[in-house]
Design a protein around this motif. Structure first.
Motif, mmCIF file in Angstrom:
data_model
loop_
_atom_site.group_PDB
_atom_site.id
_atom_site.type_symbol
_atom_site.label_atom_id
_atom_site.label_comp_id
_atom_site.label_asym_id
_atom_site.label_seq_id
_atom_site.Cartn_x
_atom_site.Cartn_y
_atom_site.Cartn_z
ATOM 1 N N MET A 20 -6.273 -1.015 -6.807
ATOM 2 C CA MET A 20 -7.314 -0.364 -6.430
ATOM 3 C C MET A 20 -6.866 0.850 -5.853
ATOM 4 S SD MET A 20 -8.599 0.668 -3.123
ATOM 5 C CE MET A 20 -10.204 1.510 -2.726
ATOM 6 N N THR A 21 -7.475 2.123 -6.113
ATOM 7 C CA THR A 21 -7.294 3.449 -5.564
ATOM 8 C C THR A 21 -8.496 4.155 -4.872
ATOM 9 O OG1 THR A 21 -6.149 5.597 -6.017
ATOM 10 C CG2 THR A 21 -7.364 4.501 -7.803
ATOM 11 N N PRO A 22 -8.259 4.718 -3.657
ATOM 12 C CA PRO A 22 -9.453 5.124 -3.178
ATOM 13 C C PRO A 22 -9.447 6.732 -3.312
ATOM 14 C CG PRO A 22 -7.781 4.694 -1.403
ATOM 15 C CD PRO A 22 -7.349 4.256 -2.889
ATOM 16 N N THR A 23 -10.563 7.544 -3.628
ATOM 17 C CA THR A 23 -10.618 8.734 -3.838
ATOM 18 C C THR A 23 -12.000 9.305 -3.609
ATOM 19 O OG1 THR A 23 -9.738 10.420 -5.247
ATOM 20 C CG2 THR A 23 -10.986 8.642 -6.204
ATOM 21 N N SER A 24 -12.129 10.566 -3.655
ATOM 22 C CA SER A 24 -13.100 11.208 -3.634
ATOM 23 C C SER A 24 -13.423 12.145 -5.052
ATOM 24 C CB SER A 24 -13.346 12.042 -2.493
ATOM 25 O OG SER A 24 -14.728 12.705 -2.581
ATOM 26 N N GLY A 25 -14.544 12.793 -4.999
ATOM 27 C CA GLY A 25 -14.712 13.530 -6.269
ATOM 28 C C GLY A 25 -13.444 14.410 -7.153
ATOM 29 N N PRO A 26 -12.931 15.130 -6.352
ATOM 30 C CA PRO A 26 -11.673 15.864 -7.041
ATOM 31 C C PRO A 26 -10.730 15.173 -7.474
ATOM 32 C CG PRO A 26 -12.479 17.043 -4.856
ATOM 33 C CD PRO A 26 -13.461 15.812 -5.167
ATOM 34 N N GLY A 27 -10.464 13.933 -6.663
ATOM 35 C CA GLY A 27 -9.496 13.058 -7.083
ATOM 36 C C GLY A 27 -9.932 12.155 -8.270
ATOM 37 N N LEU A 28 -10.983 12.050 -8.265
ATOM 38 C CA LEU A 28 -11.561 11.251 -9.678
ATOM 39 C C LEU A 28 -11.459 12.059 -10.860
ATOM 40 C CD1 LEU A 28 -13.289 8.602 -10.307
ATOM 41 C CD2 LEU A 28 -15.162 9.905 -10.498
ATOM 42 N N ALA A 29 -11.755 13.610 -10.607
ATOM 43 C CA ALA A 29 -11.534 14.330 -11.759
ATOM 44 C C ALA A 29 -10.031 14.256 -12.138
ATOM 45 C CB ALA A 29 -12.113 15.868 -11.406
ATOM 46 N N LEU A 30 -9.112 14.314 -11.432
ATOM 47 C CA LEU A 30 -7.883 14.254 -11.758
ATOM 48 C C LEU A 30 -7.294 13.132 -12.482
ATOM 49 C CD1 LEU A 30 -5.986 15.789 -8.805
ATOM 50 C CD2 LEU A 30 -5.887 16.887 -10.961
ATOM 51 N N MET A 31 -7.994 11.794 -12.127
ATOM 52 C CA MET A 31 -7.757 10.618 -12.500
ATOM 53 C C MET A 31 -8.164 10.487 -14.219
ATOM 54 S SD MET A 31 -8.393 8.242 -9.500
ATOM 55 C CE MET A 31 -7.313 8.275 -7.889
ATOM 56 N N GLY A 32 -8.996 11.375 -14.668
ATOM 57 C CA GLY A 32 -9.900 11.157 -15.961
ATOM 58 C C GLY A 32 -8.879 10.391 -16.909
ATOM 59 N N GLU A 33 -7.694 11.214 -17.144
ATOM 60 C CA GLU A 33 -6.954 10.722 -18.167
ATOM 61 C C GLU A 33 -6.460 9.417 -17.994
ATOM 62 O OE1 GLU A 33 -3.246 12.896 -18.714
ATOM 63 O OE2 GLU A 33 -3.139 12.450 -20.942
ATOM 64 N N VAL B 55 0.980 -1.136 -0.088
ATOM 65 C CA VAL B 55 -0.165 -0.040 0.030
ATOM 66 C C VAL B 55 0.763 1.266 0.174
ATOM 67 C CG1 VAL B 55 -1.928 1.279 0.862
ATOM 68 C CG2 VAL B 55 -1.671 -1.420 1.452
ATOM 69 N N LEU B 56 0.864 2.040 -1.045
ATOM 70 C CA LEU B 56 1.592 3.335 -1.189
ATOM 71 C C LEU B 56 0.959 4.703 -1.403
ATOM 72 C CD1 LEU B 56 4.222 1.889 -3.872
ATOM 73 C CD2 LEU B 56 4.561 1.720 -1.288
ATOM 74 N N GLN B 57 1.531 5.593 -0.537
ATOM 75 C CA GLN B 57 1.027 6.603 -0.714
ATOM 76 C C GLN B 57 1.678 7.584 -1.721
ATOM 77 O OE1 GLN B 57 0.169 8.804 2.922
ATOM 78 N NE2 GLN B 57 0.280 11.148 1.842
ATOM 79 N N PHE B 58 1.061 8.297 -2.562
ATOM 80 C CA PHE B 58 1.748 8.729 -3.760
ATOM 81 C C PHE B 58 1.676 10.532 -3.666
ATOM 82 C CE2 PHE B 58 2.265 4.786 -5.532
ATOM 83 C CZ PHE B 58 3.470 4.710 -6.557
ATOM 84 N N GLU B 59 2.172 11.323 -4.740
ATOM 85 C CA GLU B 59 2.143 12.567 -4.449
ATOM 86 C C GLU B 59 0.976 13.099 -4.816
ATOM 87 O OE1 GLU B 59 4.375 10.695 -5.980
ATOM 88 O OE2 GLU B 59 4.643 11.420 -7.844
ATOM 89 N N ASP B 60 -0.002 12.279 -5.634
ATOM 90 C CA ASP B 60 -1.156 12.915 -6.062
ATOM 91 C C ASP B 60 -2.054 11.798 -6.563
ATOM 92 O OD1 ASP B 60 -0.407 12.506 -8.804
ATOM 93 O OD2 ASP B 60 0.578 14.594 -8.873
ATOM 94 N N GLU B 61 -3.336 12.186 -7.058
ATOM 95 C CA GLU B 61 -4.243 11.180 -7.498
ATOM 96 C C GLU B 61 -3.719 10.767 -8.804
ATOM 97 O OE1 GLU B 61 -5.269 13.978 -6.115
ATOM 98 O OE2 GLU B 61 -6.641 13.472 -4.616
#
Lengths: 283, 507
Positions: free
Chosen positions: B201-214, B177-183
């Protein structure tokens, strides 16, 4: 490493490079495949995660498990590969726009993780694939399509950054010096930890920094340089009359894999060993 | 109760007993506005006063209230008292005794005149004790039970406790389980680990999901299994980080550059968070695509009891890989009738391939000729059709109630199930017949399920905790219906009373 030695050209895939004639990336590919051959790396035990740009295509041309990722994201993808399967030899490959621009924020954190992989940045100081926009290493006053009156922002100095980040293997290579680069890459792959190899790779189409002009200022790092001495490494990187090529710095510290195993060991006596046991903690 | 307490602002449920914290005979100090048609009883207890008298401070009032509740609900007194002993024994005899006295006094404050008939809890049937977990813990347990051993993330409210849980428990199961610098780095590393063969798997919330789009695009394009858990919070932007909302559905279904298939699942209860997370991994693996699990803050933070699953009945799936002799002429992205093609993991001799986010042909080489793009888009989207058909035959993919003769039905999603079911209970008592469908897999839309549900109905209600009615919009794109859309966009969940009022208005 296997005992079956492949020749350098046997590491090439069936896909022919799309690079321009005379591009320095051909030198990178030659040195890279030679280093693989030197180390007897098996193609199926190797993953290259590459970014977007001319040099992001690198992974297409090597016989291996190749992952051509998204712009700027090859490095964290490579970390994931290595963390998932430490037996693989893992590379991240890309250019200066990909690695120092859009993906630049990942490098210091990759340094902190010290995953055992090699990151090769082929720096031509320009966005070449898209025909000549400014990159983070475009020299000052250079005219580009996004700096029609000359570049006013100052370029990054990648080697100094990498030393400051605490990357455990830092080297600078020149793509037209295939022999020197083969040596650097061989050492980088052997290094246990995160190795970064920055390449001076002049663009034949969009950059007036020619190979010849670079040859005039390039000098090999002296043989007596102590790779473990960070102050000496900075001195070489701060030299303003020469550009030193070779290995600036190398130290041996625990890798990501070591750290993961350490955490697994620490949790051993403190936490349940299966899903039922974890559920039972919440009764 | 104090006038400023949250509870005092809530409408009172029919049949309630209201226990204000005031001396008896002083009911005039009640601050709750109670609709006239709600039958309720008031039973004041001097909670503060008892606490001060027994413990010397007001802070013992929880135990006073607990004692009163135990009496009212007819819960065995000894058992509850033992729990209090367990909790306070380590704080010393003095604290323990004071708290036990507070508990006793609360118990004694309910007189024989109380209407005990209406209020009692059935004891559980015995057997194995339940676990008491939150929605986020249920998700994390599902991640572990599904066999995921690589998790990467970036802390974000209200998903952080999923991440923390896995940081704590996964290492001893051999997990990373690793913590990274951003989503973005988190999801990129997940794709790398998935490429190497791990369930990720990666856990997140809305703003993180938006960043993950690409990178969701990339997962879809190179057909890598990936699970994203989005614990939704109030948006847009930083929005209401600690409040609930169901507003990431449209992004989860469509958010991308270009068009790329993915599945979207929303659990409906805390227990369901466990099972739907496992389903997410199974779909991700079997169909080699990203799966987004949407939960929300209200479900994530709430705790509830859940029986410990029978792990032997949980079916786990893995992506199809080539077998011996299949490396020769291996086409990683072979265009098959189901859309699913076999893969090979690094380490497999002779099956090296290129996975690229560029459009590619069946062996993986870049190719953007007109017919190739058309063909490979169809290949990737065919997986969604195959999945939709498979889901039609699964029995546990919705909460469904279709009483004979019902003309009005509710279709909703996610944690609105709780208040809806409670409201349906009120409605049933009033003799109303109301149908209810709460699908678990929202994308691909369960067309057959929804079709057969809406057929006998005259009116459809959709309850959503967002502003624009995203699920209703999705339904309208596929079904010829004009639902009554009831949205609540306040950062707090629907109450059963709100749902009930809406049902009454539309029944």
């Amino acid at each position: 490493m296997s005992e079956v030695a492949l020749k350098a050209k046997e590491y090439r895939s069936d896909v022919k490079p799309v690079w321009c004639v005379g591009c320095g990336d051909y030198g990178e590919l030659s040195a890279f495949t030679q280093a693989l051959s030197n180390l007897h790396i098996q193609p199926e035990k190797m993953v290259i995660a590459s970014g977007i740009g001319c040099s992001g295509r690198f992974s297409h041309f090597v016989k291996c498990y190749a992952f051509h990722t998204a712009h700027g994201r090859a490095l964290p993808a490579a970390i994931g590969v290595k963390a998932a399967n430490p037996d693989l030899t893992v590379f991240s490959v890309g250019g200066d726009g990909d690695g120092l621009g859009i993906g630049g924020g990942h490098i210091p954190h990759a340094a902190r993780k010290n995953a055992d992989l090699t990151y090769i940045i082929s720096d031509n100081g320009i966005y070449g694939l898209t025909k000549g926009q400014s990159s983070p290493t475009t020299p000052i006053n250079r005219v580009t399509t996004t700096a029609p009156f000359g570049m006013v922002e100052r370029p990054l100095d990648p080697v100094r950054m990498f030393l400051a980040y605490g990357i455990t293997f830092v080297a600078l290579g020149f793509t037209y010096d295939v022999k020197g680069l083969t040596h650097i890459l061989t050492e980088a792959i052997k290094h246990k930890g995160f190795s970064i190899v920055h390449l001076l790779a002049p663009c034949v189409n969009y950059n007036i920094t020619t190979a010849d002009s670079l040859r005039e200022v390039i000098a090999p790092i002296p043989d007596d340089h102590d790779r473990g001495d960070i102050k000496k490494a900075f001195q070489l990187a701060l030299e303003d009359t020469k550009i030193y090529t070779g290995i600036f710095y190398q130290i041996d510290t625990p890798t990501l894999d070591d750290d993961v195993r350490e955490l697994q060991a620490r949790s051993k006596t403190r936490k349940p060993k299966d899903i039922r046991g974890i559920f039972e903690q919440f009764i | 109760m104090r006038p400023h307490s949250r509870a005092s602002r809530r409408p009172v449920v029919a049949g309630s007993v209201y226990i204000p914290d005031v001396p008896r005979g002083n009911q005039g100090r009640s601050f709750v506005v109670i609709p006239e048609n709600y039958p309720f009883k008031t039973y004041p207890i001097e909670i503060d006063e008892i606490s001060v008298k027994q413990t010397g401070a007001k802070r013992g009032k929880n135990l006073v209230a607990l004692g009163a509740l135990v009496r009212i609900l007819n819960i065995p007194k000894d058992a509850t008292q033992n729990l209090a002993v367990q909790k306070f024994a380590k704080k010393g005899k003095e604290v323990l005794d004071a708290n036990l006295k507070a508990f006793d006094s609360g118990y004694g404050a309910i007189g024989a005149d109380f209407d005990f008939e209406s209020f009692h809890l059935e004891a559980t049937k015995g057997g194995a004790p339940d676990a008491v977990i939150s929605g986020n813990q249920a998700v994390a347990l599902g991640v572990i039970a599904a066999g995921c051993r690589y998790v990467a993330g970036y802390p974000i409210t209200p998903a952080t406790s999923v991440f923390e849980f896995l940081m704590e428990y996964l290492p001893n199961l051999g997990g990373t389980v690793l913590q990274f610098e951003d989503e973005i780095a988190s999801i990129a590393s997940c794709l790398g680990a998935s490429f190497a063969g791990q369930k990720v798997m990666t856990p997140t919330s809305g703003p993180g999901l938006a960043l993950m789009g690409e990178l969701i695009n990339l997962a879809s394009m190179v057909e890598l299994p990936l699970v994203i858990v989005d614990v939704q919070r109030g948006g847009p932007s930083t929005g209401l980080p600690t409040k609930t909302e169901q507003s990431d559905l449209a992004f989860a279904v469509y958010g991308a550059a270009g068009e790329c298939p993915r599945a979207v699942i929303e659990p409906t209860t805390i227990e369901d968070c466990f099972y739907q997370t496992i389903r997410a991994f199974n779909i991700a693996e079997e169909y080699q695509m990203p799966v987004i699990v949407l939960t929300d803050q209200s479900m994530a933070m709430r705790t509830k009891n859940m029986s410990i699953p029978d792990f032997s009945t949980i079916e786990l799936k893995e992506r199809a890989k080539i077998g011996a002799g299949e490396a020769e002429g291996f086409a990683r992205f072979a265009d098959t009738p189901t859309g699913v093609s076999k893969t090979a993991l690094p380490g497999t001799a002779g099956a090296m391939f290129l996975a690229t986010g560029l459009e590619h042909n069946e062996i993986g080489a870049p190719n953007y000729t007109p017919l190739m793009h058309q063909k490979m888009m169809a290949k990737r989207f065919r997986k969604l059709e195959t999945l939709a058909k498979a889901l039609d035959n699964e029995v546990d993919n919705s909460t469904c109630e279709l009483p004979a003769g019902a003309a009005v039905g509710i279709i909703s999603w996610g944690a609105t199930e709780g208040p809806i079911r409670e409201a349906l209970g009120f409605a049933k008592k009033e003799g109303m017949k109301v149908a209810h469908l709460q699908p678990k897999v929202l994308w691909p839309l369960p067309v057959k399920m929804i079709d057969s549900f809406i057929k006998p109905l005259k009116k459809i209600l959709v309850f959503e905790e967002n502003f624009t009615g995203q699920f209703a919009t999705l339904l309208k794109t596929r079904f010829d219906i004009e639902p009554v859309v009831i949205t609540k966009c306040q950062g707090i969940p629907f109450t059963a009373e709100e749902v009930y009022e809406a049902i009454k208005k539309n029944a």
